[in-house]
Scaffold this active site. Structure first.
Site, PDB file in Angstrom:
ATOM      1  N   TYR A 134      44.274  29.014  37.236  1.00 40.84           N
ATOM      2  CA  TYR A 134      42.988  28.900  37.231  1.00 40.84           C
ATOM      3  C   TYR A 134      42.075  27.517  37.341  1.00 40.84           C
ATOM      4  CZ  TYR A 134      38.495  32.091  38.107  1.00 40.84           C
ATOM      5  OH  TYR A 134      37.755  32.527  38.478  1.00 40.84           O
ATOM      6  N   ALA A 135      42.297  27.122  36.686  1.00 38.58           N
ATOM      7  CA  ALA A 135      41.212  25.556  37.032  1.00 38.58           C
ATOM      8  C   ALA A 135      41.930  25.089  37.714  1.00 38.58           C
ATOM      9  CB  ALA A 135      42.053  24.534  35.048  1.00 38.58           C
ATOM     10  N   ALA A 136      43.359  24.679  38.282  1.00 37.07           N
ATOM     11  CA  ALA A 136      43.333  23.780  38.810  1.00 37.07           C
ATOM     12  C   ALA A 136      43.220  24.595  40.577  1.00 37.07           C
ATOM     13  CB  ALA A 136      45.611  24.008  38.983  1.00 37.07           C
ATOM     14  N   ASN A 142      35.654  34.475  49.214  1.00 38.64           N
ATOM     15  CA  ASN A 142      34.784  34.633  47.389  1.00 38.64           C
ATOM     16  C   ASN A 142      36.722  35.341  46.707  1.00 38.64           C
ATOM     17  OD1 ASN A 142      33.663  36.249  45.791  1.00 38.64           O
ATOM     18  ND2 ASN A 142      34.289  37.541  46.269  1.00 38.64           N
ATOM     19  N   SER A 168      34.576  27.390  40.456  1.00 39.63           N
ATOM     20  CA  SER A 168      34.324  28.176  38.782  1.00 39.63           C
ATOM     21  C   SER A 168      34.111  27.059  38.103  1.00 39.63           C
ATOM     22  CB  SER A 168      35.415  28.529  38.204  1.00 39.63           C
ATOM     23  OG  SER A 168      35.119  29.033  37.045  1.00 39.63           O
ATOM     24  N   VAL A 212      44.554  37.961  51.304  1.00 41.07           N
ATOM     25  CA  VAL A 212      44.092  36.219  52.013  1.00 41.07           C
ATOM     26  C   VAL A 212      45.019  35.233  51.487  1.00 41.07           C
ATOM     27  CG1 VAL A 212      41.417  36.718  51.221  1.00 41.07           C
ATOM     28  CG2 VAL A 212      43.471  35.496  49.129  1.00 41.07           C
ATOM     29  N   LYS A 254      40.420  26.263  41.292  1.00 40.16           N
ATOM     30  CA  LYS A 254      38.842  25.700  41.071  1.00 40.16           C
ATOM     31  C   LYS A 254      38.623  24.819  42.144  1.00 40.16           C
ATOM     32  CE  LYS A 254      38.077  30.940  41.394  1.00 40.16           C
ATOM     33  NZ  LYS A 254      37.669  30.966  42.321  1.00 40.16           N
ATOM     34  N   ILE A 285      29.955  35.778  34.445  1.00 40.74           N
ATOM     35  CA  ILE A 285      29.582  36.988  35.208  1.00 40.74           C
ATOM     36  C   ILE A 285      30.216  38.126  35.225  1.00 40.74           C
ATOM     37  CG2 ILE A 285      28.620  37.615  38.101  1.00 40.74           C
ATOM     38  CD1 ILE A 285      28.168  34.774  37.282  1.00 40.74           C
TER      39      ILE A 285
HETATM   40  P1  NAD Z   1      37.291  40.964  40.747  1.00 41.94           P
HETATM   41  O1  NAD Z   1      38.039  40.803  40.859  1.00 41.94           O
HETATM   42  O2  NAD Z   1      36.091  41.879  40.318  1.00 41.94           O
HETATM   43  O3  NAD Z   1      36.616  40.455  42.604  1.00 41.94           O
HETATM   44  C1  NAD Z   1      37.262  40.319  43.141  1.00 41.94           C
HETATM   45  C2  NAD Z   1      38.294  40.843  44.489  1.00 41.94           C
HETATM   46  O4  NAD Z   1      39.144  39.706  45.460  1.00 41.94           O
HETATM   47  C3  NAD Z   1      39.124  42.319  43.749  1.00 41.94           C
HETATM   48  O5  NAD Z   1      38.233  42.800  45.054  1.00 41.94           O
HETATM   49  C4  NAD Z   1      40.251  42.018  44.935  1.00 41.94           C
HETATM   50  O6  NAD Z   1      40.826  43.429  44.792  1.00 41.94           O
HETATM   51  C5  NAD Z   1      40.306  40.926  45.835  1.00 41.94           C
HETATM   52  N1  NAD Z   1      41.658  40.406  45.951  1.00 41.94           N
HETATM   53  C6  NAD Z   1      42.278  39.659  44.997  1.00 41.94           C
HETATM   54  N2  NAD Z   1      43.360  38.725  45.415  1.00 41.94           N
HETATM   55  C7  NAD Z   1      43.230  39.456  46.460  1.00 41.94           C
HETATM   56  C8  NAD Z   1      44.207  38.821  48.207  1.00 41.94           C
HETATM   57  N3  NAD Z   1      45.112  38.380  47.160  1.00 41.94           N
HETATM   58  N4  NAD Z   1      43.826  39.223  49.178  1.00 41.94           N
HETATM   59  C9  NAD Z   1      42.688  39.649  49.285  1.00 41.94           C
HETATM   60  N5  NAD Z   1      41.355  40.057  48.286  1.00 41.94           N
HETATM   61  C10 NAD Z   1      41.859  40.163  46.882  1.00 41.94           C
HETATM   62  O7  NAD Z   1      36.576  38.864  40.596  1.00 41.94           O
HETATM   63  P2  NAD Z   1      35.077  38.680  40.761  1.00 41.94           P
HETATM   64  O8  NAD Z   1      34.196  38.523  39.790  1.00 41.94           O
HETATM   65  O9  NAD Z   1      33.772  39.679  41.770  1.00 41.94           O
HETATM   66  O10 NAD Z   1      35.132  36.952  41.398  1.00 41.94           O
HETATM   67  C11 NAD Z   1      35.064  36.877  43.006  1.00 41.94           C
HETATM   68  C12 NAD Z   1      35.435  35.039  42.685  1.00 41.94           C
HETATM   69  O11 NAD Z   1      34.332  34.982  41.697  1.00 41.94           O
HETATM   70  C13 NAD Z   1      36.499  34.963  42.308  1.00 41.94           C
HETATM   71  O12 NAD Z   1      36.330  34.105  43.360  1.00 41.94           O
HETATM   72  C14 NAD Z   1      36.784  34.181  41.313  1.00 41.94           C
HETATM   73  O13 NAD Z   1      37.500  33.242  40.323  1.00 41.94           O
HETATM   74  C15 NAD Z   1      35.279  34.072  41.035  1.00 41.94           C
HETATM   75  N6  NAD Z   1      34.944  33.781  39.317  1.00 41.94           N
HETATM   76  C16 NAD Z   1      33.680  35.275  38.989  1.00 41.94           C
HETATM   77  C17 NAD Z   1      33.860  34.381  37.466  1.00 41.94           C
HETATM   78  C18 NAD Z   1      33.564  35.705  37.016  1.00 41.94           C
HETATM   79  O14 NAD Z   1      33.139  35.692  36.346  1.00 41.94           O
HETATM   80  N7  NAD Z   1      33.571  37.076  37.400  1.00 41.94           N
HETATM   81  C19 NAD Z   1      33.347  33.677  37.213  1.00 41.94           C
HETATM   82  C20 NAD Z   1      34.231  31.917  38.205  1.00 41.94           C
HETATM   83  C21 NAD Z   1      34.258  32.720  39.204  1.00 41.94           C
END
Ligand code: NAD
Length: 247
Positions: free
Chosen positions: A155-157, A90, A142, A64, A159, A188
């Site tokens: 990450y905070a910056a 996402n 987030s 991405v 998000k 999550i």
């Molecule tokens: P995860 O690490 O389980 O999955 C993230 C996915 O993104 C993975 O499949 C990874 O390969 C893909 N990815 C990473 N970098 C990439 C790139 N450069 N190009 C394409 N794909 C890429 O994470 P998750 O927990 O499923 O998180 C999904 C979203 O939710 C993220 O934006 C994360 O910041 C946000 N989020 C998660 C939580 C949590 O507690 N899990 C909390 C707040 C926000």
């Protein structure tokens, strides 16, 4: 009638965690899908799961952080279906460190994916949406973007930046038929949080009024709502899905 019949959705970070749950939910709801992720093998597995539910799906490996990957994903959707209705922005990563120890490369890595990646995705997806005069974009923020978090300056910056971009795009593109919203997940249970020590997870859970970590499906459901016509009068909002964490 399924919620997304005839709709084409592009979902980033779809190879695991929240993105995977989202792909499967959208497939079950009748969407046609382009799935973008770094990890080609896991992505192919998720695509198979979507196809098993009867969905027409394209797995598009790529980062991405690269505009070319987004352009290829959008082009694939247009070539096959001549439309793009929904973007779920996402994909995300963490590179945590206390601020005094955080290297600029850690800062840049997270900004590249979590902020610049969202910028690229929206800019690429907007082109067909603007041409059609309709579309829905859901960006992933987030609770950390709302409140900050120990060890997560980068990450905070990113998000918090996602929230700023979401509101800006909602203003710029609302008059042209495109809604832009964000979801702010709390804690999550996904591979992203699996590395957190059990003690910390217990502490995190205790702070949540609903007394559990969220499931990936909890976020997928919020994405689906904001992307659907049920949210036709909602734009520029940040929907927190955190079990009540922020109260
Ligand atoms: P995860 O690490 O389980 O999955 C993230 C996915 O993104 C993975 O499949 C990874 O390969 C893909 N990815 C990473 N970098 C990439 C790139 N450069 N190009 C394409 N794909 C890429 O994470 P998750 O927990 O499923 O998180 C999904 C979203 O939710 C993220 O934006 C994360 O910041 C946000 N989020 C998660 C939580 C949590 O507690 N899990 C909390 C707040 C926000």
């Amino acid at each position: 009638m399924k919620r997304f019949t005839d709709r084409v959705a592009l979902i980033s970070g779809a190879a695991q965690g929240i993105g995977e749950a989202t792909a499967l939910l959208f497939a079950a709801q009748g969407a046609r899908l382009v799935l973008l992720d770094l990890h080609a093998e896991s992505l192919a597995r998720v695509a198979e799961g979507c196809a098993a539910q009867g969905a027409d799906v394209i797995a598009q490996p790529g980062s991405v952080a690269e505009r070319s990957a987004w352009d290829a994903a959008v082009a694939a959707a247009l070539a096959r279906w001549q439309r793009l209705d929904i973007l779920i922005n996402n994909a995300g990563i963490t590179r945590d460190a206390r601020f005094e120890h955080m290297g600029v490369e850690q800062f840049d890595a997270v900004i590249d994916v979590n902020l610049r990646g969202v910028f690229h995705g929206a800019q690429a997806a907007l082109q067909p949406m603007l041409a059609a005069g309709r579309g829905a974009i859901v960006n992933t923020s987030s609770v950390v973007g709302l409140h900050g978090n120990f060890g997560q300056t980068n990450y905070a910056a990113a998000k918090a930046g996602v929230i700023g971009m979401t509101k800006t795009w909602a203003r710029e593109f609302g008059p042209r038929g495109i809604r832009v919203n964000a979801v702010a997940p709390g804690f999550i249970a996904t591979p992203m949080t699996a590395a957190v020590p059990a003690k910390v997870t217990e502490k995190m859970t205790a702070a949540v009024p609903l007394q559990r970590l969220g499931a990936p499906e909890d976020i997928a459901n919020a994405y689906a709502f904001l992307a659907s016509d049920e949210a036709a009068y909602i734009t520029g909002t940040v929907l927190e899905v955190s079990g009540g964490l922020s109260m």
